[in-house]
Design a protein around this motif. Sequence first.
Motif, PDB file in Angstrom:
ATOM      1  N   ILE A  29      34.108  33.352   0.540  1.00  0.00           N
ATOM      2  CA  ILE A  29      33.740  32.961  -0.822  1.00  0.00           C
ATOM      3  C   ILE A  29      33.286  34.176  -1.620  1.00  0.00           C
ATOM      4  CG2 ILE A  29      32.061  31.644  -2.191  1.00  0.00           C
ATOM      5  CD1 ILE A  29      32.232  29.477   0.091  1.00  0.00           C
ATOM      6  N   GLU A  30      32.441  34.998  -1.029  1.00  0.00           N
ATOM      7  CA  GLU A  30      31.978  36.198  -1.743  1.00  0.00           C
ATOM      8  C   GLU A  30      33.132  37.148  -2.011  1.00  0.00           C
ATOM      9  OE1 GLU A  30      29.946  38.739  -3.977  1.00  0.00           O
ATOM     10  OE2 GLU A  30      29.240  36.754  -3.379  1.00  0.00           O
ATOM     11  N   ILE A  33      34.940  35.851  -5.033  1.00  0.00           N
ATOM     12  CA  ILE A  33      34.201  36.157  -6.261  1.00  0.00           C
ATOM     13  C   ILE A  33      34.360  37.635  -6.604  1.00  0.00           C
ATOM     14  CG2 ILE A  33      31.897  36.292  -7.313  1.00  0.00           C
ATOM     15  CD1 ILE A  33      31.198  33.732  -5.674  1.00  0.00           C
ATOM     16  N   GLN A  34      34.288  38.491  -5.612  1.00  0.00           N
ATOM     17  CA  GLN A  34      34.459  39.929  -5.856  1.00  0.00           C
ATOM     18  C   GLN A  34      35.857  40.248  -6.371  1.00  0.00           C
ATOM     19  OE1 GLN A  34      32.452  42.732  -5.844  1.00  0.00           O
ATOM     20  NE2 GLN A  34      30.972  41.064  -5.956  1.00  0.00           N
ATOM     21  N   SER A  35      36.860  39.512  -5.911  1.00  0.00           N
ATOM     22  CA  SER A  35      38.214  39.764  -6.404  1.00  0.00           C
ATOM     23  C   SER A  35      38.314  39.447  -7.895  1.00  0.00           C
ATOM     24  CB  SER A  35      39.251  38.982  -5.595  1.00  0.00           C
ATOM     25  OG  SER A  35      39.166  37.602  -5.827  1.00  0.00           O
ATOM     26  N   VAL A  36      37.553  38.460  -8.345  1.00  0.00           N
ATOM     27  CA  VAL A  36      37.486  38.168  -9.784  1.00  0.00           C
ATOM     28  C   VAL A  36      36.709  39.271 -10.498  1.00  0.00           C
ATOM     29  CG1 VAL A  36      36.554  36.581 -11.534  1.00  0.00           C
ATOM     30  CG2 VAL A  36      37.734  35.672  -9.514  1.00  0.00           C
ATOM     31  N   ALA A  37      35.595  39.696  -9.926  1.00  0.00           N
ATOM     32  CA  ALA A  37      34.751  40.726 -10.544  1.00  0.00           C
ATOM     33  C   ALA A  37      35.495  42.047 -10.727  1.00  0.00           C
ATOM     34  CB  ALA A  37      33.496  40.952  -9.699  1.00  0.00           C
ATOM     35  N   GLN A  38      36.482  42.288  -9.903  1.00  0.00           N
ATOM     36  CA  GLN A  38      37.208  43.560  -9.958  1.00  0.00           C
ATOM     37  C   GLN A  38      38.445  43.524 -10.848  1.00  0.00           C
ATOM     38  OE1 GLN A  38      37.825  44.300  -5.793  1.00  0.00           O
ATOM     39  NE2 GLN A  38      35.679  44.770  -5.458  1.00  0.00           N
ATOM     40  N   LEU A  39      38.640  42.454 -11.579  1.00  0.00           N
ATOM     41  CA  LEU A  39      39.803  42.335 -12.466  1.00  0.00           C
ATOM     42  C   LEU A  39      39.565  43.099 -13.772  1.00  0.00           C
ATOM     43  CD1 LEU A  39      40.814  38.591 -12.054  1.00  0.00           C
ATOM     44  CD2 LEU A  39      42.156  40.589 -11.403  1.00  0.00           C
ATOM     45  N   ALA A  74      35.814  28.120   1.848  1.00  0.00           N
ATOM     46  CA  ALA A  74      36.465  28.811   0.739  1.00  0.00           C
ATOM     47  C   ALA A  74      37.395  27.860  -0.016  1.00  0.00           C
ATOM     48  CB  ALA A  74      37.234  30.026   1.253  1.00  0.00           C
ATOM     49  N   GLU A  75      38.023  26.943   0.707  1.00  0.00           N
ATOM     50  CA  GLU A  75      38.862  25.927   0.048  1.00  0.00           C
ATOM     51  C   GLU A  75      38.018  25.056  -0.884  1.00  0.00           C
ATOM     52  OE1 GLU A  75      42.110  25.116  -0.089  1.00  0.00           O
ATOM     53  OE2 GLU A  75      42.711  26.822   1.137  1.00  0.00           O
ATOM     54  N   LEU A 112      42.783  34.265  -1.003  1.00  0.00           N
ATOM     55  CA  LEU A 112      42.346  33.652   0.242  1.00  0.00           C
ATOM     56  C   LEU A 112      43.408  33.824   1.328  1.00  0.00           C
ATOM     57  CD1 LEU A 112      40.269  32.053   1.847  1.00  0.00           C
ATOM     58  CD2 LEU A 112      41.262  29.946   0.895  1.00  0.00           C
ATOM     59  N   ALA A 113      44.660  33.661   0.979  1.00  0.00           N
ATOM     60  CA  ALA A 113      45.729  33.864   1.949  1.00  0.00           C
ATOM     61  C   ALA A 113      45.722  35.291   2.480  1.00  0.00           C
ATOM     62  CB  ALA A 113      47.087  33.534   1.310  1.00  0.00           C
ATOM     63  N   GLU A 114      45.464  36.270   1.615  1.00  0.00           N
ATOM     64  CA  GLU A 114      45.376  37.665   2.044  1.00  0.00           C
ATOM     65  C   GLU A 114      44.202  37.858   3.005  1.00  0.00           C
ATOM     66  OE1 GLU A 114      45.059  40.084  -1.460  1.00  0.00           O
ATOM     67  OE2 GLU A 114      47.043  39.493  -2.179  1.00  0.00           O
ATOM     68  N   LEU A 115      43.063  37.236   2.708  1.00  0.00           N
ATOM     69  CA  LEU A 115      41.887  37.361   3.564  1.00  0.00           C
ATOM     70  C   LEU A 115      42.115  36.756   4.932  1.00  0.00           C
ATOM     71  CD1 LEU A 115      39.034  36.337   1.107  1.00  0.00           C
ATOM     72  CD2 LEU A 115      39.387  38.596   2.094  1.00  0.00           C
TER      73      LEU A 115
END
Length: 117
Positions: A29-30, A33-39, A74-75, A112-115
């Motif tokens: 989950i974090e 959120i970080q993937s959004v923060a890095q956009l 995460a889902e 999520l699929a990448e993770l």
Amino acid sequence: MAMSLISRLLVPALVLGVLAGAPTEAAKIEALIQSVAQLSNAKFIRNGAAYDANAAADHLRTKLAKAGSRVKTAEDFIRYVGSTSSMSGKPYQIRYDDGRVITSESFLRARLAELEK
């Protein structure tokens, strides 16, 4: 402010957990959120208004905190927190600088699929 300090301290540990092996749901989950923060090349569209990456990540953290025990995976995070406005029911979107628009749900599911690889 306190949330930003907490996230700066916890994020490296959570990301390391993701990289070290099977990530916990909280780490996933974090990481989402970080993937959004890095956009840096996109805006987060919520109820017709555009927000920068940091504001979007802060909103997701606030909404996650309010969701409480309803979000266990995460889902769940994607379904209950990251995909639609709980006020209007409208889907969140991500608009890239090149004009391309995708739903935040598709963005988060791809991350999520990448993770989980």
